[in-house]
Scaffold this motif. Structure first.
Motif, PDB file in Angstrom:
ATOM      1  N   VAL A   1      -0.052   6.602  11.833  1.00  0.00           N
ATOM      2  CA  VAL A   1      -0.688   5.515  11.089  1.00  0.00           C
ATOM      3  C   VAL A   1       0.336   4.398  10.894  1.00  0.00           C
ATOM      4  CG1 VAL A   1      -2.339   6.975   9.864  1.00  0.00           C
ATOM      5  CG2 VAL A   1      -0.129   6.548   8.842  1.00  0.00           C
ATOM      6  N   LYS A   2      -0.172   3.178  10.741  1.00  0.00           N
ATOM      7  CA  LYS A   2       0.695   2.030  10.511  1.00  0.00           C
ATOM      8  C   LYS A   2       0.315   1.416   9.170  1.00  0.00           C
ATOM      9  CE  LYS A   2       2.802  -1.265  13.465  1.00  0.00           C
ATOM     10  NZ  LYS A   2       2.703  -2.043  14.692  1.00  0.00           N
ATOM     11  N   VAL A   3       1.282   1.321   8.261  1.00  0.00           N
ATOM     12  CA  VAL A   3       1.042   0.771   6.932  1.00  0.00           C
ATOM     13  C   VAL A   3       2.100  -0.294   6.657  1.00  0.00           C
ATOM     14  CG1 VAL A   3       0.936   1.281   4.463  1.00  0.00           C
ATOM     15  CG2 VAL A   3       0.092   2.953   6.107  1.00  0.00           C
ATOM     16  N   ASP A   4       1.657  -1.492   6.352  1.00  0.00           N
ATOM     17  CA  ASP A   4       2.559  -2.620   6.066  1.00  0.00           C
ATOM     18  C   ASP A   4       3.618  -2.794   7.155  1.00  0.00           C
ATOM     19  OD1 ASP A   4       1.154  -3.101   3.708  1.00  0.00           O
ATOM     20  OD2 ASP A   4       2.489  -1.848   2.512  1.00  0.00           O
ATOM     21  N   GLY A   5       3.222  -2.631   8.416  1.00  0.00           N
ATOM     22  CA  GLY A   5       4.128  -2.833   9.535  1.00  0.00           C
ATOM     23  C   GLY A   5       5.032  -1.648   9.856  1.00  0.00           C
ATOM     24  N   GLU A   6       4.979  -0.575   9.068  1.00  0.00           N
ATOM     25  CA  GLU A   6       5.793   0.614   9.335  1.00  0.00           C
ATOM     26  C   GLU A   6       4.926   1.726   9.890  1.00  0.00           C
ATOM     27  OE1 GLU A   6       9.319   1.716   6.791  1.00  0.00           O
ATOM     28  OE2 GLU A   6       8.014   0.755   5.314  1.00  0.00           O
ATOM     29  N   GLU A   7       5.486   2.494  10.830  1.00  0.00           N
ATOM     30  CA  GLU A   7       4.737   3.594  11.430  1.00  0.00           C
ATOM     31  C   GLU A   7       5.119   4.915  10.778  1.00  0.00           C
ATOM     32  OE1 GLU A   7       4.891   3.696  15.663  1.00  0.00           O
ATOM     33  OE2 GLU A   7       4.333   1.591  15.845  1.00  0.00           O
ATOM     34  N   PHE A   8       4.111   5.701  10.424  1.00  0.00           N
ATOM     35  CA  PHE A   8       4.284   7.012   9.822  1.00  0.00           C
ATOM     36  C   PHE A   8       3.439   8.013  10.597  1.00  0.00           C
ATOM     37  CE2 PHE A   8       4.822   3.921   6.411  1.00  0.00           C
ATOM     38  CZ  PHE A   8       6.036   4.308   5.873  1.00  0.00           C
ATOM     39  N   THR A   9       3.764   9.294  10.449  1.00  0.00           N
ATOM     40  CA  THR A   9       2.966  10.362  11.027  1.00  0.00           C
ATOM     41  C   THR A   9       2.565  11.305   9.909  1.00  0.00           C
ATOM     42  OG1 THR A   9       4.226  10.196  13.090  1.00  0.00           O
ATOM     43  CG2 THR A   9       2.908  12.183  12.780  1.00  0.00           C
ATOM     44  N   ILE A  10       1.291  11.660   9.869  1.00  0.00           N
ATOM     45  CA  ILE A  10       0.788  12.610   8.870  1.00  0.00           C
ATOM     46  C   ILE A  10       0.563  13.942   9.572  1.00  0.00           C
ATOM     47  CG2 ILE A  10      -1.034  13.131   7.209  1.00  0.00           C
ATOM     48  CD1 ILE A  10      -1.549  10.085   7.057  1.00  0.00           C
ATOM     49  N   VAL A  11       1.257  14.989   9.104  1.00  0.00           N
ATOM     50  CA  VAL A  11       1.176  16.313   9.713  1.00  0.00           C
ATOM     51  C   VAL A  11       0.851  17.351   8.647  1.00  0.00           C
ATOM     52  CG1 VAL A  11       2.836  15.768  11.534  1.00  0.00           C
ATOM     53  CG2 VAL A  11       3.646  16.791   9.430  1.00  0.00           C
TER      54      VAL A  11
ATOM     55  N   MET B   1       0.847  -1.170   0.000  1.00  0.00           N
ATOM     56  CA  MET B   1       0.000   0.000   0.000  1.00  0.00           C
ATOM     57  C   MET B   1       0.896   1.238   0.000  1.00  0.00           C
ATOM     58  SD  MET B   1      -2.856   1.318   2.768  1.00  0.00           S
ATOM     59  CE  MET B   1      -3.401  -0.306   3.128  1.00  0.00           C
ATOM     60  N   LYS B   2       0.489   2.262  -0.733  1.00  0.00           N
ATOM     61  CA  LYS B   2       1.255   3.494  -0.812  1.00  0.00           C
ATOM     62  C   LYS B   2       0.396   4.647  -0.306  1.00  0.00           C
ATOM     63  CE  LYS B   2       3.906   6.257  -4.021  1.00  0.00           C
ATOM     64  NZ  LYS B   2       4.369   6.450  -5.365  1.00  0.00           N
ATOM     65  N   LEU B   3       0.990   5.533   0.485  1.00  0.00           N
ATOM     66  CA  LEU B   3       0.276   6.700   1.003  1.00  0.00           C
ATOM     67  C   LEU B   3       0.560   7.903   0.114  1.00  0.00           C
ATOM     68  CD1 LEU B   3       1.052   6.371   4.804  1.00  0.00           C
ATOM     69  CD2 LEU B   3      -1.086   5.849   3.656  1.00  0.00           C
ATOM     70  N   LYS B   4      -0.488   8.660  -0.203  1.00  0.00           N
ATOM     71  CA  LYS B   4      -0.344   9.883  -0.988  1.00  0.00           C
ATOM     72  C   LYS B   4      -1.043  11.001  -0.222  1.00  0.00           C
ATOM     73  CE  LYS B   4      -1.349  11.945  -5.439  1.00  0.00           C
ATOM     74  NZ  LYS B   4      -2.028  11.780  -6.714  1.00  0.00           N
ATOM     75  N   PRO B   5      -0.271  11.950   0.344  1.00  0.00           N
ATOM     76  CA  PRO B   5      -0.886  13.015   1.137  1.00  0.00           C
ATOM     77  C   PRO B   5      -1.666  13.995   0.277  1.00  0.00           C
ATOM     78  CG  PRO B   5       1.455  13.401   0.906  1.00  0.00           C
ATOM     79  CD  PRO B   5       1.175  12.068   0.275  1.00  0.00           C
ATOM     80  N   LEU B   6      -2.704  14.575   0.859  1.00  0.00           N
ATOM     81  CA  LEU B   6      -3.539  15.544   0.164  1.00  0.00           C
ATOM     82  C   LEU B   6      -3.260  16.950   0.683  1.00  0.00           C
ATOM     83  CD1 LEU B   6      -6.888  13.557   0.305  1.00  0.00           C
ATOM     84  CD2 LEU B   6      -5.239  13.630  -1.563  1.00  0.00           C
ATOM     85  N   ALA B   7      -3.528  17.940  -0.136  1.00  0.00           N
ATOM     86  CA  ALA B   7      -3.433  19.363   0.215  1.00  0.00           C
ATOM     87  C   ALA B   7      -2.097  19.694   0.871  1.00  0.00           C
ATOM     88  CB  ALA B   7      -4.617  19.789   1.050  1.00  0.00           C
ATOM     89  N   ASP B   8      -2.138  20.240   2.099  1.00  0.00           N
ATOM     90  CA  ASP B   8      -0.901  20.681   2.771  1.00  0.00           C
ATOM     91  C   ASP B   8      -0.368  19.635   3.740  1.00  0.00           C
ATOM     92  OD1 ASP B   8      -2.938  20.921   4.640  1.00  0.00           O
ATOM     93  OD2 ASP B   8      -2.048  22.693   5.583  1.00  0.00           O
ATOM     94  N   ARG B   9      -0.707  18.370   3.530  1.00  0.00           N
ATOM     95  CA  ARG B   9      -0.260  17.298   4.426  1.00  0.00           C
ATOM     96  C   ARG B   9       1.129  16.798   4.006  1.00  0.00           C
ATOM     97  NH1 ARG B   9      -4.645  18.774   6.420  1.00  0.00           N
ATOM     98  NH2 ARG B   9      -6.098  17.400   7.456  1.00  0.00           N
ATOM     99  N   VAL B  10       1.880  16.336   5.001  1.00  0.00           N
ATOM    100  CA  VAL B  10       3.213  15.774   4.790  1.00  0.00           C
ATOM    101  C   VAL B  10       3.284  14.468   5.579  1.00  0.00           C
ATOM    102  CG1 VAL B  10       5.687  16.152   5.122  1.00  0.00           C
ATOM    103  CG2 VAL B  10       4.207  18.098   4.599  1.00  0.00           C
ATOM    104  N   ILE B  11       3.797  13.414   4.953  1.00  0.00           N
ATOM    105  CA  ILE B  11       3.970  12.134   5.642  1.00  0.00           C
ATOM    106  C   ILE B  11       5.433  12.022   6.044  1.00  0.00           C
ATOM    107  CG2 ILE B  11       3.840   9.623   5.443  1.00  0.00           C
ATOM    108  CD1 ILE B  11       1.604  10.047   3.383  1.00  0.00           C
TER     109      ILE B  11
END
Length: 94
Positions: free
Chosen positions: A74-84, A1-11
């Motif tokens: 958020v946790k995706v495929d076992g990795e932890e990310f932060t969306i700010v 799975m791939k995350l794609k941030p929207l608007a002014d979001r940064v992963i």
């Protein structure tokens, strides 16, 4: 799975907390502070946000310092990310 941030979001992916102090004292997991330095993984396109034009100034691969408790984890495929939001990023580390 791939995350794609929207608007002014940064992963971002948080960097590991220091395990020893500058004086050489080894810290236990409970005494480590939450890391504030992260690496930018993906950046949204910017654009109109709340009626204001937002131009994205961070880019993928930047190391940044963020507000201490900013974002959503958020946790995706076992990795932890932060969306700010970009305005939760305080500085780019050079």
């Amino acid at each position: 799975m791939k995350l794609k941030p929207l608007a002014d979001r940064v992963i971002v992916k948080m960097m590991e907390a220091e395990e020893t102090t500058k004086g050489g004292i080894i810290l236990t997991a409970a005494s480590k502070e939450k890391p504030e330095v992260a690496e930018v993984v993906a950046v949204g396109p910017g654009g109109m946000v709340d009626g204001k034009e937002v131009v994205m100034t961070v880019k993928t691969g930047d190391k940044v310092i963020m507000s201490k408790y900013a974002g959503n984890e958020v946790k995706v495929d076992g990795e932890e990310f932060t969306i700010v939001r970009q305005n939760d990023i305080l500085a780019i580390v050079e």
